[in-house]
Design a protein around this motif. Structure first.
Motif, short mmCIF file in Angstrom:
data_model
loop_
_atom_site.label_atom_id
_atom_site.label_comp_id
_atom_site.label_asym_id
_atom_site.label_seq_id
_atom_site.Cartn_x
_atom_site.Cartn_y
_atom_site.Cartn_z
N GLY A 63 0.45 -20.04 -7.60
CA GLY A 63 0.24 -18.64 -7.91
C GLY A 63 0.26 -17.81 -6.65
O GLY A 63 0.09 -18.33 -5.55
N GLY A 64 0.52 -16.55 -6.84
CA GLY A 64 0.47 -15.61 -5.72
C GLY A 64 1.68 -15.67 -4.81
O GLY A 64 2.66 -16.39 -5.06
N PRO A 72 6.62 -5.85 -8.25
CA PRO A 72 6.96 -5.97 -6.82
C PRO A 72 5.77 -6.50 -6.00
O PRO A 72 5.95 -7.06 -4.92
CB PRO A 72 7.29 -4.54 -6.41
N ALA A 73 4.57 -6.34 -6.53
CA ALA A 73 3.37 -6.71 -5.77
C ALA A 73 2.76 -8.04 -6.17
O ALA A 73 1.90 -8.54 -5.45
CB ALA A 73 2.31 -5.60 -5.93
N ALA A 74 3.11 -8.58 -7.30
CA ALA A 74 2.33 -9.71 -7.81
C ALA A 74 3.16 -10.79 -8.49
O ALA A 74 4.15 -10.51 -9.17
CB ALA A 74 1.26 -9.21 -8.78
N GLU A 75 2.66 -11.99 -8.32
CA GLU A 75 3.24 -13.17 -8.97
C GLU A 75 2.62 -13.30 -10.37
O GLU A 75 1.45 -12.95 -10.58
CB GLU A 75 2.94 -14.40 -8.09
N PHE A 76 3.35 -13.90 -11.31
CA PHE A 76 2.93 -13.89 -12.72
C PHE A 76 1.54 -14.49 -12.98
O PHE A 76 0.72 -13.88 -13.68
CB PHE A 76 3.98 -14.63 -13.58
N ASN A 77 1.28 -15.71 -12.49
CA ASN A 77 0.01 -16.37 -12.85
C ASN A 77 -1.21 -15.56 -12.41
O ASN A 77 -2.22 -15.53 -13.12
CB ASN A 77 -0.07 -17.78 -12.22
N GLU A 106 -6.21 -8.33 -5.77
CA GLU A 106 -6.33 -6.92 -6.15
C GLU A 106 -6.62 -6.81 -7.65
O GLU A 106 -5.81 -7.23 -8.47
CB GLU A 106 -5.04 -6.18 -5.79
N VAL A 107 -7.80 -6.28 -7.96
CA VAL A 107 -8.16 -6.13 -9.37
C VAL A 107 -8.38 -4.67 -9.78
O VAL A 107 -8.64 -4.39 -10.95
CB VAL A 107 -9.43 -6.96 -9.73
N GLU A 108 -8.30 -3.77 -8.80
CA GLU A 108 -8.60 -2.36 -9.11
C GLU A 108 -7.34 -1.58 -9.49
O GLU A 108 -7.29 -0.94 -10.53
CB GLU A 108 -9.23 -1.68 -7.88
N SER A 109 -6.36 -1.63 -8.62
CA SER A 109 -5.20 -0.75 -8.83
C SER A 109 -4.26 -1.32 -9.90
O SER A 109 -4.16 -2.54 -10.06
CB SER A 109 -4.46 -0.54 -7.52
N GLU A 110 -3.61 -0.47 -10.63
CA GLU A 110 -2.63 -0.93 -11.60
C GLU A 110 -1.33 -1.26 -10.87
O GLU A 110 -0.66 -2.25 -11.18
CB GLU A 110 -2.41 0.13 -12.68
N LEU A 111 -1.02 -0.44 -9.86
CA LEU A 111 0.23 -0.64 -9.11
C LEU A 111 0.30 -2.04 -8.48
O LEU A 111 1.34 -2.68 -8.51
CB LEU A 111 0.34 0.42 -8.00
N CYS A 112 -0.80 -2.45 -7.91
CA CYS A 112 -0.81 -3.73 -7.19
C CYS A 112 -1.64 -4.80 -7.89
O CYS A 112 -2.04 -5.79 -7.27
CB CYS A 112 -1.32 -3.52 -5.76
N ARG A 171 -2.18 -8.69 -6.92
CA ARG A 171 -1.61 -9.05 -5.62
C ARG A 171 -2.55 -9.99 -4.89
O ARG A 171 -3.76 -9.78 -4.88
CB ARG A 171 -1.37 -7.81 -4.76
N THR A 172 -2.00 -11.03 -4.28
CA THR A 172 -2.78 -11.90 -3.42
C THR A 172 -2.68 -11.32 -2.01
O THR A 172 -1.63 -11.42 -1.37
CB THR A 172 -2.24 -13.34 -3.45
N VAL A 173 -3.74 -10.70 -1.56
CA VAL A 173 -3.74 -10.08 -0.23
C VAL A 173 -4.12 -11.16 0.78
O VAL A 173 -5.29 -11.51 0.92
CB VAL A 173 -4.71 -8.88 -0.17
#
Ligand code: BDR
Ligand code: CA
Length: 303
Positions: A146-147, A156-161, A257-263, A266-268
């Motif tokens: 994942g990630g 563009p910001a995140a992997e599916f799992n 990232e659990v807050e923004s919808e855009l990202c 995302r695994t930061v």
């Protein structure tokens, strides 16, 4: 000595190949398979796991269904990648065995023993629920697919799992046990090309099944990336669990990232150590793709 492994998955083409690798590997003592929503509904991913086991004559391996939806988010399946069945393409026999009559987290609690590695290759809902209910005792480590450090496939910001259940992922990355993240940066570096597919086909019935899975799975990758071949994401995670030298990792901090919808999801990854946040994961950064496929080929040929 073999490694006790629980494979938590959402088959899924690459999940199916990860399962075959687990079954064919003497290093693995497969305690069981747990299924989760993800590539398709829980009902379909569970049925797919059972059918793959049927194909290889291993219906003795227990399959325990887990979560049918993410912790907080709406269910969203990946039919655009894996088809309506979740495993479109090859013919599979009907399953003669059913799932065990025990939810995934109870099943894991009943089977886990010292040194167990959880290989999680779908959304992390089951693992998060397990950790909440039972803690980390007996978990040697968690190897998850994942990630990504630098890309995404769901957005563009995140992997599916991770995108599918970001709150679950955040809990898993902070569980306190060693976590290894096998992300897209690694899996996209190892494509099962036409040449490799022919080598799999030449090994016989199960190798042909793998090649047929790839025939379907690679369409999405041809369309999206223009590649001739498909990454076998989930099998990389399983392979790394049994042969760590295949993937180079760096010990780094990862936040979800659990807050923004855009990202969302995302695994930061603090690859360049820009913060003081403590490392909580071994993050895959590179892979010996040929060695991975040689291992997979040898094992699939043995089934
Ligand atoms: C992951 O998502 C699923 O489509 C695959 O099975 C893999 O686990 C790759 O992003
Ligand atoms: Ca998967």
């Amino acid at each position: 000595m073999s490694i006790p492994i629980v494979l938590d998955c959402d088959p899924g083409h690459d999940d199916a190949i990860a399962l075959l690798l687990a079954l064919a590997s003497p290093e693995v003592e497969l305690l069981g398979v747990t299924t989760v929503h993800g590539n398709q509904t829980l009902e379909k991913t569970t049925e797919n796991a059972l059918r793959v086991l049927e194909l290889v004559g291993r219906s003795d391996v227990p399959v325990a269904p887990g979560a049918d939806r993410p912790l907080l988010r709406d269910l969203r399946v990946a039919a655009h990648v894996h088809g309506e069945s979740g495993l479109d393409g090859p013919e599979l026999p009907a399953a003669t065995a059913g799932p065990v009559d025990e939810p995934a987290i109870d099943f894991i609690a009943g089977r886990i023993r010292a040194g167990t590695v959880l290989v999680a290759v779908g959304p992390l809902t089951n693992i998060a629920l397990y950790l909440e209910a039972h803690g980390t005792e007996n978990i040697e480590r968690i190897v998850l697919m994942g990630g990504a450090i630098a890309e995404g496939n769901m957005t563009p910001a995140a992997e599916f799992n991770i995108w599918a259940d970001p709150e679950a992922a955040q809990r898993v990355f902070h569980c306190g046990r060693p976590v290894t993240m096998i992300g897209l940066d690694v899996t996209h570096k190892a494509l099962l090309t036409h040449e490799w597919a022919e080598r799999f086909r030449a090994t016989g019935r199960i190798g042909t099944f793998v090649a047929e899975l790839v025939d379907f799975f690679k369409r999405y990758h041809a369309h999206t990336y223009g590649w001739d071949g498909a990454p076998i994401h989930d099998a990389v995670a399983l392979a790394h669990a049994i042969r760590p030298s295949l993937v180079r990792t760096e010990h780094r901090n990862v936040e979800i990232e659990v807050e923004s919808e855009l990202c969302r999801g995302r695994t930061v990854v603090d690859l360049w150590r820009r913060t003081e946040r403590p490392p909580n994961a071994d993050v895959g950064v590179d892979i010996d793709g040929d060695a991975f496929f040689e291992l997979l080929l040898e094992r699939v040929a043995s089934l």
